[in-house]
Write a protein that holds these residues in place. Structure first.
Motif, mmCIF file in Angstrom:
data_model
loop_
_atom_site.group_PDB
_atom_site.id
_atom_site.type_symbol
_atom_site.label_atom_id
_atom_site.label_comp_id
_atom_site.label_asym_id
_atom_site.label_seq_id
_atom_site.Cartn_x
_atom_site.Cartn_y
_atom_site.Cartn_z
ATOM 1 N N PRO A 92 14.892 23.293 43.981
ATOM 2 C CA PRO A 92 14.158 22.013 43.986
ATOM 3 C C PRO A 92 13.971 21.476 42.564
ATOM 4 O O PRO A 92 13.607 22.215 41.642
ATOM 5 N N GLY A 93 14.264 20.181 42.417
ATOM 6 C CA GLY A 93 14.120 19.536 41.115
ATOM 7 C C GLY A 93 15.362 19.590 40.252
ATOM 8 O O GLY A 93 15.426 18.941 39.203
ATOM 9 N N ILE A 94 16.376 20.361 40.660
ATOM 10 C CA ILE A 94 17.636 20.479 39.902
ATOM 11 C C ILE A 94 18.778 20.059 40.806
ATOM 12 O O ILE A 94 18.999 20.649 41.869
ATOM 13 N N GLU A 95 19.495 19.026 40.391
ATOM 14 C CA GLU A 95 20.558 18.493 41.252
ATOM 15 C C GLU A 95 21.747 19.436 41.344
ATOM 16 O O GLU A 95 22.327 19.626 42.414
ATOM 17 N N THR A 96 22.147 20.033 40.224
ATOM 18 C CA THR A 96 23.307 20.927 40.234
ATOM 19 C C THR A 96 22.913 22.272 40.833
ATOM 20 O O THR A 96 21.988 22.924 40.346
ATOM 21 N N PRO A 97 23.598 22.722 41.884
ATOM 22 C CA PRO A 97 23.195 23.967 42.546
ATOM 23 C C PRO A 97 23.648 25.210 41.784
ATOM 24 O O PRO A 97 24.532 25.154 40.922
ATOM 25 N N LEU A 98 23.059 26.313 42.143
ATOM 26 C CA LEU A 98 23.493 27.617 41.661
ATOM 27 C C LEU A 98 24.573 28.111 42.619
ATOM 28 O O LEU A 98 24.307 28.364 43.785
ATOM 29 N N ARG A 99 25.789 28.221 42.102
ATOM 30 C CA ARG A 99 26.942 28.497 42.978
ATOM 31 C C ARG A 99 27.363 29.963 42.885
ATOM 32 O O ARG A 99 27.460 30.532 41.801
ATOM 33 N N ARG A 100 27.665 30.518 44.049
ATOM 34 C CA ARG A 100 28.120 31.900 44.128
ATOM 35 C C ARG A 100 29.443 31.950 44.887
ATOM 36 O O ARG A 100 29.526 31.545 46.048
ATOM 37 N N ARG A 101 30.496 32.413 44.219
ATOM 38 C CA ARG A 101 31.818 32.506 44.851
ATOM 39 C C ARG A 101 31.868 33.716 45.776
ATOM 40 O O ARG A 101 31.460 34.809 45.407
ATOM 41 N N ILE A 102 32.413 33.516 46.998
ATOM 42 C CA ILE A 102 32.514 34.598 47.964
ATOM 43 C C ILE A 102 33.979 34.884 48.324
ATOM 44 O O ILE A 102 34.493 35.960 48.091
ATOM 45 N N ILE A 103 34.624 33.905 48.959
ATOM 46 C CA ILE A 103 36.028 33.971 49.404
ATOM 47 C C ILE A 103 36.296 35.209 50.249
ATOM 48 O O ILE A 103 36.955 36.156 49.831
ATOM 49 N N ALA A 128 19.568 16.921 46.732
ATOM 50 C CA ALA A 128 18.465 16.879 45.755
ATOM 51 C C ALA A 128 17.315 16.017 46.258
ATOM 52 O O ALA A 128 16.135 16.315 46.015
ATOM 53 N N LYS A 129 17.630 14.948 46.989
ATOM 54 C CA LYS A 129 16.586 14.088 47.550
ATOM 55 C C LYS A 129 15.775 14.854 48.603
ATOM 56 O O LYS A 129 14.560 14.697 48.710
ATOM 57 N N ILE A 130 16.482 15.704 49.383
ATOM 58 C CA ILE A 130 15.797 16.497 50.404
ATOM 59 C C ILE A 130 14.861 17.496 49.752
ATOM 60 O O ILE A 130 13.708 17.657 50.165
ATOM 61 N N THR A 131 15.334 18.191 48.724
ATOM 62 C CA THR A 131 14.474 19.183 48.054
ATOM 63 C C THR A 131 13.325 18.523 47.309
ATOM 64 O O THR A 131 12.233 19.083 47.203
ATOM 65 N N LYS A 132 13.527 17.293 46.823
ATOM 66 C CA LYS A 132 12.473 16.576 46.129
ATOM 67 C C LYS A 132 11.335 16.230 47.103
ATOM 68 O O LYS A 132 10.146 16.353 46.760
ATOM 69 N N LYS A 133 11.698 15.805 48.319
ATOM 70 C CA LYS A 133 10.671 15.490 49.319
ATOM 71 C C LYS A 133 9.856 16.730 49.666
ATOM 72 O O LYS A 133 8.655 16.650 49.890
ATOM 73 N N GLU A 134 10.533 17.875 49.685
ATOM 74 C CA GLU A 134 9.803 19.105 49.991
ATOM 75 C C GLU A 134 8.832 19.484 48.882
ATOM 76 O O GLU A 134 7.785 20.052 49.127
ATOM 77 N N LEU A 135 9.187 19.150 47.641
ATOM 78 C CA LEU A 135 8.286 19.409 46.512
ATOM 79 C C LEU A 135 7.051 18.541 46.593
ATOM 80 O O LEU A 135 5.958 18.941 46.174
#
Length: 377
Positions: free
Chosen positions: A286-297, A368-375
Motif C-alpha cells: 500500500p502506498g507504493i505503485e511498483t510491486p515487489l516481484r518474485r519470479r517463480i516459473i 495502487a488505487k485499490i490499496t490506497k482506498k484500503e489505507l
C-alpha cells in the motif's frame, strides 16, 4: 579405403557432374581422333573403337601393334574408367542425398501434423537460443526454422521440437506453417530486412497470426509495426526472454487475488491442474505503485508440495511470509501462462471457488488505487 572414398564422394558438389560429363566428351573426342589418325580406322570404326575402349569392353577385333598405338589405347581405357566411375559415383551420391533429405523432410512434416498447437521460431542465434529454452521449459511444441544447419546441429529433435534447415523467406515455407495450429510466430533473426519480409509473408497469408519480431535497429520498429508485427522487441534493450513472454501474451494473464499464506498450496493445485505455469507473484505494498516481484516459473505440483513442506519445517520462514502477506493485506497478483485461453478460463472459475479475485490484467496504477482506498479506511 571404402569409407574414405564414400566420405569424399558425399562432399562432392553437384556442379562436378557437369564437369565430369564435359571431360568424358573431351576424352571421347580424343578417342575418335586418335583412332582415326594413329590406328588408321575409318570414321565409324573410330567411334566404335573409342566406345569399346573407354568402357573397357574390348572385343579384340582391333588390336594395337605399335608402341604408340598401345600407349594411345592404354590412356583411352584408363581415362574412360576413371571418368565414368567418377561421374556415376557423383550422380549416385547426389541422388542418395536428395532421397535422404526428402525422407527426412517427410518425417518432419508428419511430426508437425501430429502437433495440436505449436510455436514457430525463425532464427537460432544468440537470441533464438534463449527463446527456444523458454519454450522447451514450458513443454511447448516448437518448429525451429534455421537455414544454417551447423547452428542447429546440437538441438535434440523429438515429438515437441522439429528443426527445419531452410530459409524462412523461400518456398512459402513460413506461410504454410503459420496456419490455425500456430500459436505464435517468433522472428529472432538479426537482420531487420529479413524480419520485415517474413512479417509481410505471414501477415499476407494469415491475417490472424500473432507475430513477434526482433528489431535490431530501433528506427526499423515502426516499419515492422506497419508490416503487421503484433509486438516488436529489441533484445539489446529488454533481453531475449521477452520474445517468449510477448508471444505468449494471448495465453497469459495477470490475476489479482486476495488470500492468506495458508492457501498458497491450494491455489497452486488449481494452476497445476490446468497445465498452467505460475510465472511470477507481485506483492502490492500500500502506498507504493511498483510491486515487489518474485519470479517463480513452475507448473510442477511437486514444487508446490516442497514449498508447503518447507514452510512447515521452517517456522521462521513461515512467520516472515505471514508478515509479508499482512503488509500487503493479503492482496497480490499472479502472472499465469497457459496452453490456451480455455485453460485460463477454467482456471479462473476454479480459483473463484477458493479465493477472492480482485481483477484480471489490472495495471500497477489501477491496483495502487485499490490499496490506497484500503489505507484510507
Amino acid at each position: 579405403m571404402r569409407k574414405i572414398t564414400r566420405k569424399i564422394l558425399t562432399r562432392l558438389p553437384t556442379r562436378y557432374v557437369a564437369t565430369g560429363v564435359a571431360l568424358i566428351a573431351l576424352l571421347f573426342a580424343y578417342g575418335i581422333i586418335g583412332s582415326y589418325i594413329i590406328l588408321g580406322l575409318g570414321p565409324i570404326d573410330s567411334i566404335y573403337y573409342a566406345v569399346i575402349t573407354m568402357t573397357t569392353v574390348g572385343y579384340g577385333d582391333y588390336i594395337p601393334d605399335t608402341g604408340i598405338e598401345k600407349l594411345f589405347a592404354t590412356t583411352l581405357a584408363l581415362g574412360g574408367v576413371v571418368l565414368l566411375a567418377y561421374v556415376f559415383n557423383v550422380i549416385l551420391t547426389n541422388f542418395q542425398e536428395k532421397v535422404g533429405k526428402y525422407s527426412k523432410g517427410v518425417r518432419k512434416m508428419n511430426a508437425i501434423d501430429k502437433m495440436d498447437e505449436y510455436y514457430i521460431l525463425c532464427g537460432y542465434g544468440r537470441v533464438g537460443k534463449v527463446v527456444l529454452e523458454e519454450l522447451i521449459q514450458r513443454n511447448q511444441n516448437v518448429i525451429l526454422i534455421e537455414k544454417n544447419e551447423e547452428n542447429s546441429a546440437n538441438i535434440e529433435e523429438n515429438d515437441s521440437v522439429v528443426v527445419i534447415n531452410e530459409d524462412a523467406t523461400e518456398n512459402n515455407l513460413i506461410a504454410k506453417l503459420a496456419g490455425e495450429k500456430c500459436q505464435s510466430v517468433i522472428i529472432s533473426i538479426g537482420n531487420d530486412v529479413t524480419n520485415l519480409f517474413i512479417v509481410l509473408t505471414v501477415r499476407e497469408t494469415n491475417p490472424d497470426a500473432w507475430i513477434v519480431s526482433r528489431c535490431s535497429k530501433l528506427e526499423n520498429k515502426s516499419r515492422l509495426k506497419r508490416a503487421g508485427a503484433n509486438k516488436i522487441v529489441s533484445p539489446e534493450i529488454v533481453g531475449g526472454k521477452d520474445l517468449y513472454y510477448q508471444s505468449a501474451k494471448p495465453h497469459s494473464l495477470r490475476l489479482t487475488v486476495r488470500h492468506t499464506s495458508d492457501e498458497i498450496y491450494d491455489e497452486f493445485e488449481v494452476i497445476s491442474k490446468h497445465n498452467c505455469t505460475l510465472e511470477n507473484i507481485d506483492y502490492h505494498i500500500p502506498g507504493i505503485e511498483t510491486p515487489l516481484r518474485r519470479r517463480i516459473i513452475t507448473k510442477d505440483l511437486q514444487d508446490g508440495k516442497n514449498f508447503r513442506d518447507y514452510l512447515k519445517s521452517h517456522p521462521d520462514a513461515k512467520k516472515s511470509l505471514d508478515n509479508l502477506y499482512t503488509m500487503v493485506n493479503n492482496l497480490h497478483s499472479h502472472v499465469i501462462s497457459g496452453p490456451d485461453n480455455t485453460a485460463l478460463e477454467l482456471l479462473i472459475k476454479d480459483l473463484e471457488k477458493k479465493e477472492e479475485i480482485i481483477g484480471k490484467n489490472l495495471s500497477d496504477k489501477e491496483i495502487a488505487k485499490i490499496t490506497k482506498k484500503e489505507l484510507e479506511k
